[in-house]
Design an enzyme around this catalytic site. Structure first.
Site, PDB file in Angstrom:
ATOM      1  CD1 TRP A   3     -47.355  -1.865  53.923  1.00 42.80           C
ATOM      2  CD2 TRP A   3     -46.248  -1.154  55.501  1.00 42.80           C
ATOM      3  NE1 TRP A   3     -47.777  -2.562  54.941  1.00 42.80           N
ATOM      4  CE2 TRP A   3     -46.949  -2.051  56.118  1.00 42.80           C
ATOM      5  CE3 TRP A   3     -45.302  -0.150  56.246  1.00 42.80           C
ATOM      6  CZ2 TRP A   3     -46.890  -2.231  57.402  1.00 42.80           C
ATOM      7  CZ3 TRP A   3     -45.327  -0.121  57.637  1.00 42.80           C
ATOM      8  CH2 TRP A   3     -46.074  -1.244  58.425  1.00 42.80           C
ATOM      9  CG  ASP A  20     -41.627  -2.485  50.925  1.00 42.47           C
ATOM     10  OD1 ASP A  20     -41.315  -3.641  51.343  1.00 42.47           O
ATOM     11  OD2 ASP A  20     -42.200  -1.746  51.843  1.00 42.47           O
ATOM     12  CE  LYS A  72     -45.776  -7.513  57.138  1.00 41.07           C
ATOM     13  NZ  LYS A  72     -45.049  -6.406  56.982  1.00 41.07           N
TER      14      LYS A  72
HETATM   15  C1  LIG Z   1     -44.604  -5.173  57.079  1.00 41.36           C
HETATM   16  C2  LIG Z   1     -44.262  -4.232  55.790  1.00 41.36           C
HETATM   17  C3  LIG Z   1     -43.496  -3.070  56.162  1.00 41.36           C
HETATM   18  C4  LIG Z   1     -42.849  -2.409  57.730  1.00 41.36           C
HETATM   19  O1  LIG Z   1     -41.795  -3.524  57.898  1.00 41.36           O
HETATM   20  P1  LIG Z   1     -41.239  -3.463  59.399  1.00 41.36           P
HETATM   21  O2  LIG Z   1     -40.138  -4.399  59.164  1.00 41.36           O
HETATM   22  O3  LIG Z   1     -42.020  -3.579  60.217  1.00 41.36           O
HETATM   23  O4  LIG Z   1     -40.410  -2.093  59.317  1.00 41.36           O
HETATM   24  C5  LIG Z   1     -42.985  -2.226  55.013  1.00 41.36           C
HETATM   25  N1  LIG Z   1     -43.348  -2.494  53.856  1.00 41.36           N
HETATM   26  C6  LIG Z   1     -44.468  -3.448  53.467  1.00 41.36           C
HETATM   27  C7  LIG Z   1     -44.971  -3.908  52.418  1.00 41.36           C
HETATM   28  C8  LIG Z   1     -44.805  -4.359  54.607  1.00 41.36           C
HETATM   29  O5  LIG Z   1     -45.783  -5.407  54.512  1.00 41.36           O
END
Ligand SMILES: *Cc1c(COP(=O)(O)O)cnc(C)c1O
Length: 355
Positions: free
Chosen positions: A100, A167, A191
């Site tokens: 990521w 993030d 998530k």
């Molecule tokens: C799943 C995830 C993403 C991507 O998220 P999307 O909403 O599918 O764009 C980005 N960063 C992390 C840490 C993730 O777990």
């Protein structure tokens, strides 16, 4: 009976939230209309959006501190670019802890210069780099709090004078921290908060307005702040479910309480992983182990078929590892009950017994 859902994302949500949101699909607030067929400008929905935004700041103890919570679209993946578009004038620093972070770096490079302050690529991202230096002359520092794929998690965030962007897609609202150390936090909803389709952005308002480029409206945080997350039609259903999950978390006792439960779940699983010689964990340093996503494999693949059968019989779903590393991954997000982890641990003991 509900399966034990260890899916990495989209993932388990509280059963009571699923129940309430399914009712709202048919008849929302006793309006005799569905949540998804009314105007997003109706009072009933505006209340949902306001509630969701205020619960976010309440959980993070960021009320009246100059922060705004936004529910946007495009996933965390669009934030990789949006962050750079809004904050990157010349140069930004990124910590690379895996896939990521890698993607975030790739997008930001289209906008300006990127300094990778450290990377754990040499260990296939099985640890969190430490003792790196963040240059003073960068526009911001970016990190990924939890590596969903490799199962590592940052426990100590660097102290720096530069703006901090994080993030938090896969561990938001899972543990207590000083959220005010960050200037911008983002997370895809799917998530730990709600269905896919909305992205939470928490942003300190006064960091905006410093870049010289023209920012297209949909990419401009200022526009979304001014329009209170309703510049265009928001993802009404994902925002509603997120609001219910945030309320569920509050009723449970907030982040303090869920952190205790998450610690219990993680220690139950990791203790078994360390004890049981049929399994080995992926993460090198135990202190870097993620409490959300535990990655592991069998020490002898002869047992794979039998283990997989036992998992199935126990009603365990979503335990396969990411294609990049294989093996298994147990995602233990907020809504996963301790009981589900116990069922997994029992299966691990059972395969050891019959092996
Ligand atoms: C799943 C995830 C993403 C991507 O998220 P999307 O909403 O599918 O764009 C980005 N960063 C992390 C840490 C993730 O777990």
């Amino acid at each position: 009976m509900k399966k034990h859902n260890f899916s990495a994302g989209p993932c388990i949500l509280p059963q009571s939230v699923l129940q309430k949101s399914s009712e709202a699909i048919v008849n929302f607030n006793d309006l005799n209309l569905s949540l998804i067929e009314i105007s997003h400008r109706s009072k009933d929905f505006v209340d949902v959006m306001e509630k969701a935004r205020s619960l976010v700041l309440e959980h993070m103890k960021l009320q009246n501190k100059g922060y705004q919570a936004l529910f946007l679209q495009g996933g965390a993946s669009l934030e990789f670019l949006m962050v750079a578009y809004n904050l990157l004038e010349k140069k930004a620093a990124y910590l690379n802890t895996g896939a990521w972070s890698d993607k975030a770096i790739r997008e930001a490079k289209m906008v300006g210069d990127i300094v990778e302050v450290a990377s754990s690529k040499d260990g296939n991202f099985n640890y969190i780099p430490k003792n790196y230096t963040i240059p003073e002359d960068v526009d911001y520092f970016h990190c990924t709090s939890n590596n969903t794929i490799f199962g590592t998690q940052i426990n100590h965030f660097p102290k720096t004078n530069v703006k901090m962007v994080c993030d938090m897609s896969s561990d938001i609202f899972s543990r207590q921290m000083d959220f005010s150390q960050f200037d911008l936090i983002y997370a895809g909803a799917q998530k730990n908060m709600g269905p896919a389709g909305t992205t939470l952005v928490v942003i300190k308002e006064d960091i905006l307005g410093d870049v010289s480029r023209t920012i297209p409206s949909m990419l401009d945080y200022k526009v979304h702040i001014a329009k209170e997350s309703m510049f265009n039609t928001p993802a009404v259903f994902p925002v509603y479910v997120s609001m219910l999950t945030l309320q569920w978390l509050k009723d449970l006792g907030g982040i303090d309480q869920i952190e205790k439960i998450n610690n219990e779940k993680a220690s139950l699983l990791y203790s078994e992983l360390d004890r049981n010689s049929l399994f080995k964990g992926f993460v090198a340093n135990h202190e870097d182990r993620s409490k959300m996503n535990a990655t592991f494999s069998l020490t002898d693949n002869h047992f794979k078929e039998r283990f997989d059968t036992l998992l199935k019989e126990a009603g365990i779903n979503g335990l396969n590892g990411h294609k990049d590393i294989g093996g298994y991954r147990a995602s233990m997000y907020n809504a996963l009950p301790l009981e589900s982890v116990q069922v997994l641990v029992d299966v691990m003991k059972e395969i050891e017994r019959i092996a």
